[in-house]
Scaffold this motif. Structure first.
Motif, mmCIF file in Angstrom:
data_model
loop_
_atom_site.group_PDB
_atom_site.id
_atom_site.type_symbol
_atom_site.label_atom_id
_atom_site.label_comp_id
_atom_site.label_asym_id
_atom_site.label_seq_id
_atom_site.Cartn_x
_atom_site.Cartn_y
_atom_site.Cartn_z
ATOM 1 N N VAL A 33 0.860 -1.178 0.000
ATOM 2 C CA VAL A 33 0.000 0.000 0.000
ATOM 3 C C VAL A 33 0.895 1.226 0.000
ATOM 4 O O VAL A 33 1.721 1.408 0.906
ATOM 5 N N CYS A 35 1.333 4.423 1.134
ATOM 6 C CA CYS A 35 0.608 4.995 2.272
ATOM 7 C C CYS A 35 1.164 6.353 2.672
ATOM 8 O O CYS A 35 2.274 6.460 3.206
ATOM 9 N N SER A 41 -5.549 6.342 1.970
ATOM 10 C CA SER A 41 -4.633 5.198 2.000
ATOM 11 C C SER A 41 -4.838 4.377 3.276
ATOM 12 O O SER A 41 -4.693 3.151 3.253
ATOM 13 N N SER A 44 -7.862 2.278 2.536
ATOM 14 C CA SER A 44 -7.489 1.163 1.657
ATOM 15 C C SER A 44 -6.882 0.021 2.464
ATOM 16 O O SER A 44 -7.181 -1.160 2.225
ATOM 17 N N THR A 45 -6.023 0.363 3.409
ATOM 18 C CA THR A 45 -5.399 -0.654 4.258
ATOM 19 C C THR A 45 -6.439 -1.367 5.105
ATOM 20 O O THR A 45 -6.443 -2.608 5.210
ATOM 21 N N PRO A 55 -2.388 -8.793 8.542
ATOM 22 C CA PRO A 55 -1.579 -7.559 8.579
ATOM 23 C C PRO A 55 -0.124 -7.779 8.233
ATOM 24 O O PRO A 55 0.503 -6.910 7.615
ATOM 25 N N ILE A 58 0.913 -7.197 4.647
ATOM 26 C CA ILE A 58 0.801 -5.856 4.073
ATOM 27 C C ILE A 58 2.085 -5.072 4.306
ATOM 28 O O ILE A 58 2.613 -5.023 5.425
ATOM 29 N N TRP A 60 3.513 -1.197 4.002
ATOM 30 C CA TRP A 60 3.277 0.226 3.769
ATOM 31 C C TRP A 60 4.540 0.828 3.188
ATOM 32 O O TRP A 60 5.626 0.698 3.777
ATOM 33 N N VAL A 90 1.377 -4.020 10.575
ATOM 34 C CA VAL A 90 1.838 -4.034 9.187
ATOM 35 C C VAL A 90 3.300 -3.603 9.132
ATOM 36 O O VAL A 90 3.805 -2.944 10.043
#
Length: 343
Positions: A33, A35, A41, A44-45, A55, A58, A60, A90
């Motif tokens: 992402v 971010c 953003s 979106s996460t 998590p 993901i 960032w 994350v």
């Protein structure tokens, strides 16, 4: 509509729902992402988490548009991001063009600076060997990225470099997620919800498969704030000070009110921007200089009422919580307000 009830699409393993195309999230080796820690953003996460993405899957990616300087970006935001990443579980990686927007803006018979980015195994630096050239000009207020060069040089091309220069993305499937919404501008309304990313090379030797997804493209601002409330995410301080979006503190798209607010909050920073306008012989807005723009605006009320929050916003250290309960979550003063920023 849930994935179970959505109809399957024949293209790239996506499903089609009432909110547009949705990729099959289980098929990706990497989920990234881009971010800014702005509301979209973050939404979106949180949407990824609600769709079952763990998590720890993901990443960032946050671009420091100042690198280690202190002109364009909000000083507290990177540390806010560190605290929120830890709270949500994350991974967070920083990146920048060396010297940030300022070095590129002041470039005089010199090549564009290299890009650095953090990776799971350490920091990598690439580029910086292009031909010398001169810029000596602010990014201009335009949807054309060749003249509004801050977005490509400080963000888009930085991410491209990180994607193209890490072996872990070769022979793998990557989903790159960004938070643009159609309601923000006519230009963003034309963006595709799901497409190949600029750095995709699935048909080449590297077999670098990268899809670009904009999960909140069709969302209203109300839906964005609702998901932040559900997860108890306290937004960063600009929203609490009356700003409608998390653009740069010194965004070239600033309105008259935002210019007046910046001059009130940080007169030294504002004076530097004005001095550069005079040195370049070219203002950010062709019809007026920053001083004139600010003089036509009004300082945001929360900025005058909460000098303590202004001090926190201009500090590099984050102090305070990043999560709360949905019952205690408070809609920030900037919600549904003025949203001057990139188109």
């Amino acid at each position: 509509m849930s994935m179970a009830t959505a109809s399957l699409s024949s293209r790239q393993g996506t499903v089609v729902s009432g909110q547009g195309e949705m990729p099959d999230l289980a098929r990706y080796d990497h989920v990234i992402v881009a971010c800014s820690f702005g509301k979209d953003s973050l939404a979106s996460t949180l949407h990824l988490l609600e769709k079952g993405v763990a998590p720890q899957r993901i990443e960032w990616w946050h671009h420091l548009v100042d690198d280690d300087g202190d002109v364009f970006d909000w000083p507290h935001v990177p540390d806010y991001g560190r605290h929120l990443a830890a709270a949500l579980g994350v991974r967070l990686y920083f990146s920048a063009r060396q010297g940030g927007i300022v070095r590129e803006m002041l470039r005089d018979n010199a090549p564009t600076a290299p890009v650095w980015f953090d990776t799971p195994t350490g920091r990598v630096t690439v580029g910086g060997k292009g031909p010398p050239n001169t810029r000596r000009r602010f990014p201009q207020v335009s949807a054309n990225l060749s003249v509004r060069w801050c977005s490509p040089y400080a963000k888009i091309m930085v991410a491209d470099g990180a994607l193209r220069n890490q072996a872990r993305f070769s022979h793998a499937r990557t989903l790159f997620v960004t938070g643009e919404r159609a309601a923000e501008s006519a230009n963003r309304a034309r963006y595709a919800v799901f497409e190949r990313h600029r750095a995709d090379c699935r048909d080449g030797r590297a077999r670098r498969h990268i899809d670009h997804w904009r999960p909140v493209h069709a969302w209203s601002e109300a839906a964005v704030w609702q998901i932040l409330r559900r997860h108890g995410v306290i937004p960063p301080l600009p929203y609490q000070l009356g700003f409608g979006r998390l653009s740069c503190l010194a965004c070239v798209f600033m309105s008259a009110d935002q210019a007046a607010t910046l001059r009130h909050m940080d007169p030294d920073r504002f004076a530097r921007l004005c001095e550069w306008e005079r040195a370049f012989g070219c203002t950010i807005r062709r019809d007026r200089d920053l001083g004139t723009l600010a003089s036509g605006g009004t300082v945001y009320g929360p900025v005058r009422r909460h000098p303590d929050r202004v001090r926190r916003a201009l500090c590099r250290r984050w102090r305070g919580r990043v999560l709360t309960s949905p019952e205690q979550w408070v809609l920030p003063a900037g919600a549904f307000g003025e949203s001057a920023g990139p188109v």
